[in-house]
Scaffold this motif. Structure first.
Motif, PDB file in Angstrom:
ATOM      1  N   LYS A 135       3.984  -3.828  -6.149  1.00  0.00           N
ATOM      2  CA  LYS A 135       5.219  -3.738  -6.916  1.00  0.00           C
ATOM      3  C   LYS A 135       6.258  -2.919  -6.157  1.00  0.00           C
ATOM      4  O   LYS A 135       5.910  -1.986  -5.440  1.00  0.00           O
ATOM      5  N   GLN A 136       7.551  -3.263  -6.314  1.00  0.00           N
ATOM      6  CA  GLN A 136       8.627  -2.437  -5.757  1.00  0.00           C
ATOM      7  C   GLN A 136       8.851  -1.269  -6.712  1.00  0.00           C
ATOM      8  O   GLN A 136       9.327  -1.457  -7.821  1.00  0.00           O
ATOM      9  N   ARG A 137       8.463  -0.060  -6.310  1.00  0.00           N
ATOM     10  CA  ARG A 137       8.500   1.063  -7.239  1.00  0.00           C
ATOM     11  C   ARG A 137       9.533   2.126  -6.872  1.00  0.00           C
ATOM     12  O   ARG A 137       9.639   3.150  -7.525  1.00  0.00           O
ATOM     13  N   VAL A 138      10.244   1.888  -5.763  1.00  0.00           N
ATOM     14  CA  VAL A 138      11.235   2.877  -5.338  1.00  0.00           C
ATOM     15  C   VAL A 138      12.629   2.278  -5.437  1.00  0.00           C
ATOM     16  O   VAL A 138      12.838   1.127  -5.077  1.00  0.00           O
ATOM     17  N   ALA A 144      -0.853  -0.723  -6.240  1.00  0.00           N
ATOM     18  CA  ALA A 144       0.284   0.131  -5.873  1.00  0.00           C
ATOM     19  C   ALA A 144       1.145  -0.524  -4.806  1.00  0.00           C
ATOM     20  O   ALA A 144       2.333  -0.243  -4.691  1.00  0.00           O
ATOM     21  N   PHE A 145       0.541  -1.431  -4.017  1.00  0.00           N
ATOM     22  CA  PHE A 145       1.288  -2.096  -2.952  1.00  0.00           C
ATOM     23  C   PHE A 145       2.053  -3.323  -3.456  1.00  0.00           C
ATOM     24  O   PHE A 145       2.915  -3.844  -2.777  1.00  0.00           O
ATOM     25  N   PHE A 172      11.047   7.052  -8.299  1.00  0.00           N
ATOM     26  CA  PHE A 172       9.714   6.484  -8.053  1.00  0.00           C
ATOM     27  C   PHE A 172       9.073   6.149  -9.386  1.00  0.00           C
ATOM     28  O   PHE A 172       8.957   7.011 -10.241  1.00  0.00           O
ATOM     29  N   GLU A 198       5.803   5.184 -11.671  1.00  0.00           N
ATOM     30  CA  GLU A 198       4.355   5.437 -11.717  1.00  0.00           C
ATOM     31  C   GLU A 198       3.916   6.527 -10.739  1.00  0.00           C
ATOM     32  O   GLU A 198       2.850   6.442 -10.160  1.00  0.00           O
ATOM     33  N   GLU A 199       4.777   7.511 -10.515  1.00  0.00           N
ATOM     34  CA  GLU A 199       4.360   8.665  -9.726  1.00  0.00           C
ATOM     35  C   GLU A 199       4.627   9.921 -10.555  1.00  0.00           C
ATOM     36  O   GLU A 199       5.386   9.887 -11.516  1.00  0.00           O
ATOM     37  N   ARG A 215      -6.554   9.403 -15.463  1.00  0.00           N
ATOM     38  CA  ARG A 215      -5.227   9.493 -16.074  1.00  0.00           C
ATOM     39  C   ARG A 215      -5.154   8.636 -17.336  1.00  0.00           C
ATOM     40  O   ARG A 215      -4.315   8.862 -18.196  1.00  0.00           O
ATOM     41  N   ALA A 262       1.810   3.033   0.480  1.00  0.00           N
ATOM     42  CA  ALA A 262       2.391   2.062  -0.454  1.00  0.00           C
ATOM     43  C   ALA A 262       3.878   2.339  -0.632  1.00  0.00           C
ATOM     44  O   ALA A 262       4.694   1.416  -0.650  1.00  0.00           O
ATOM     45  N   MET A 295      13.114  -1.869   0.270  1.00  0.00           N
ATOM     46  CA  MET A 295      14.080  -1.538  -0.780  1.00  0.00           C
ATOM     47  C   MET A 295      15.373  -2.327  -0.587  1.00  0.00           C
ATOM     48  O   MET A 295      15.914  -2.366   0.516  1.00  0.00           O
ATOM     49  N   GLN A 347       5.968   1.351   2.419  1.00  0.00           N
ATOM     50  CA  GLN A 347       6.203  -0.100   2.414  1.00  0.00           C
ATOM     51  C   GLN A 347       7.314  -0.435   1.421  1.00  0.00           C
ATOM     52  O   GLN A 347       8.216  -1.218   1.722  1.00  0.00           O
ATOM     53  N   ASN A 348       7.260   0.188   0.243  1.00  0.00           N
ATOM     54  CA  ASN A 348       8.292   0.005  -0.785  1.00  0.00           C
ATOM     55  C   ASN A 348       9.666   0.383  -0.271  1.00  0.00           C
ATOM     56  O   ASN A 348      10.653  -0.299  -0.486  1.00  0.00           O
ATOM     57  N   VAL A 406      17.069   3.563  -5.167  1.00  0.00           N
ATOM     58  CA  VAL A 406      18.031   4.646  -5.003  1.00  0.00           C
ATOM     59  C   VAL A 406      18.863   4.703  -6.267  1.00  0.00           C
ATOM     60  O   VAL A 406      19.323   3.682  -6.763  1.00  0.00           O
ATOM     61  N   PHE A 454      16.177   9.402  -5.236  1.00  0.00           N
ATOM     62  CA  PHE A 454      15.280   8.245  -5.267  1.00  0.00           C
ATOM     63  C   PHE A 454      14.463   8.305  -6.542  1.00  0.00           C
ATOM     64  O   PHE A 454      13.998   9.376  -6.934  1.00  0.00           O
TER      65      PHE A 454
END
Lengths: 148, 374
Positions: free
Chosen positions: A47-50, A44-45, A65, A67-68, B234, B364, B372, B367-368, A52, A63
């Motif tokens: 990859k850039q997952r967020v 989870a740490f 997200f 995989e949430e 999941r 996590a 960004m 940090q993302n 705008v 935003f």
């Protein structure tokens, strides 16, 4: 068929007598305590997952997200709504087949949507610490009460 | 201007979800800034620390019952969802079938095997065992499997006729050997470093030994090997470490007008045992004008003993004689959790792990967020 009772990683052989399932031991450099780089929690740490979404301004942003889902979405929505600087906060899952979750934040002047989101994440982490501490204390008290 | 402080009675009233015969009222939380004019409902960790409570009722290895009081549904539900679908556990993922002459098709047998819960050394499964990864493209199948990420199991049984059985015996238990294949017939094959970690009582075995896998007749056999790996709920329900994790809200029963005599007995029968009890009407109560007790001294009256045992069936709302005498509700921020572990984790450790998991998710994403691109 007895598995090889070897203690050295390099010497151990696979237990299978059948060729297509033969296995070997992990190379020694993979054995590094309890940290697991391939676990979902560690990944989870990575990859850039967020991001705008387009059309956002400083005080009103959406935003996205990756995989949430509702697990984090609703909890985060609650904690962000608890911020008095936030005028509106809502979350949605645009499509059930895509692993995406969107959070919309609109704030009053004086703060920004990104700041409100970061405060929300920080507050939720503080909340987790309290829940965890109180739960462990309750479990310990319960154990000592039942022993005596 | 200092914020208005609502009275405790008012705060308690706001916490109740009303339950009526056909409708529920006041379902959503209203403790947000701006909802109640002049009141301060902003997030305050100190206030949360003061109000939040955990009450433990049962804490066995396999099952834990506890209450979280003073937390919002959004967070309680997040924890429940994490328990079900995001805590890793080990289940059979690959089945190598060398021979299967039973009437169960290979793919059905494989699906059944996957759903058998396994248990074993907790340190071994939780810390020692790592995640299995797919081989890179071009690499042979199984090239990433090793003693650190794969549990090897096998099942090799054949059904034979029992020579000592009486002639004409129809009971398959007596007439044949191995007519029924159970989960306990699955053998653990430790290799490499697993030999040290999963020794004797720590071996990986099915949690419930008596799950029926297949039925055989003489001449039929099953010869398979299985690989169990780590996964999360999941991806597939077989990886869920709980069965199940659920919560319910604490019920409330308020008797607003006296329920006396035979009515009280009927009232008690509307609830599960132990919810409603009886007390005699006291002299003092009988003297109170307008209380409804006047002239009923010494009679039986219904009182609430333990609302937690109630299932909120709403049966009492169906009867004419209790109309307007009772109010049912639930406490919106009192979650009675029930966590039943499948065997790989202790149930209380599971919950702590769920909280850790939620925190790690936030970390996590924070940090993302900081990384960004503008």
């Amino acid at each position: 068929m007895a598995p090889a009772k070897s203690t050295k990683a390099t010497e151990a052989t696979a237990p299978a007598e059948k060729a297509d399932t033969a296995m070997t031991d992990a190379p020694p450099d993979v054995r590094r305590g309890s940290f697991d780089e391939n676990s979902p929690r560690a990944l989870a740490f990575e990859k850039q997952r967020v991001r705008v979404l387009p059309g956002s301004s400083a005080t009103a942003a959406s935003f996205e997200f990756q995989e949430e889902d509702h697990t984090l979405g609703n909890a985060l929505r609650y904690i962000i709504m608890k911020n008095p600087e936030v005028e509106f906060c809502g979350y949605s899952i645009p499509h059930p087949s895509e692993e995406l979750m969107n959070i919309r934040i609109q704030t009053y002047e004086g703060t920004t949507a990104t700041e409100a989101l970061e405060k929300g994440l920080n507050d939720l982490m503080d909340l987790c610490d309290v829940v965890s501490d109180k739960f462990m204390t309750a479990a310990e008290q319960f154990a000592s009460k039942n022993q005596s | 201007m200092a914020p208005i402080q609502a009275s405790q009675a008012e705060l308690d009233r706001r916490k109740i979800v009303g339950i009526n015969a056909e409708i529920v009222t006041d379902v959503t939380s209203t403790d947000f800034p701006g909802h109640w004019p002049g009141e301060d409902h902003s997030w305050d960790i100190e206030k949360f620390k003061k109000n939040f409570q955990v009450k433990m009722y049962k804490n066995d290895k396999i099952e834990a019952n506890f209450s979280l009081v003073g937390i919002d549904a959004a967070v309680a539900n997040a924890l429940r969802r994490i328990l079900i679908s995001e805590i890793p556990s080990v289940a059979i993922e690959r089945v190598f079938i060398y021979n299967n002459s039973s009437v169960i098709q290979d793919e059905v047998l494989a699906a059944r095997l996957g759903l058998i819960p396994l248990k074993g050394s907790k340190a071994g499964i939780i810390d020692f065992l790592k995640w299995w990864t797919k081989p890179a493209e071009g690499e042979p199948e199984g090239s990433t499997s090793n003693d650190l990420n794969t549990i090897r199991l096998k099942l090799n049984v054949g059904c034979t006729r029992n020579k000592d059985a009486a002639p004409g015996e129809t009971d398959p238990f007596k007439a044949y050997h191995n007519a029924h294949i159970y989960a306990k017939d699955i053998e653990f094959v430790p290799f490499g470093h697993q030999v040290e970690i999963f020794g004797s009582e720590h071996a990986v075995v099915p949690t419930n030994p008596n799950i029926l896998i297949a039925k055989l007749r003489p001449g039929q056999c099953i010869d398979i090997e299985m690989d169990a790996i780590k996964g999360v709920g999941r991806d597939h329900a077989k990886y869920s470490p709980v069965a199940p994790a659920s919560y319910r809200l604490l019920p409330t029963i308020t008797i607003t007008q006296p329920i006396l005599g035979t009515d009280a007995e009927k009232f008690a029968r509307c609830f599960p045992q132990g919810v409603i009890g009886f007390e005699p009407v006291t002299k003092k109560e009988a003297k109170q004008k307008g209380s409804g007790y006047v002239g009923h001294e010494g009679e039986k009256k219904a009182v609430v003993l333990d609302a937690m045992k109630d299932t909120v069936s709403r049966e009492c709302l169906r009867h004419e004689e209790f109309q307007g005498k009772v109010k049912l509700g639930r406490v919106r921020d009192h979650f009675i959790f029930s966590v039943e572990s499948v065997g790989q984790w202790d149930s209380d450790v599971l919950f702590v792990e769920a909280v850790k998991s939620l925190k790690s998710k936030c970390e996590a994403l924070r940090q993302n967020l900081r990384n960004m691109p503008e």
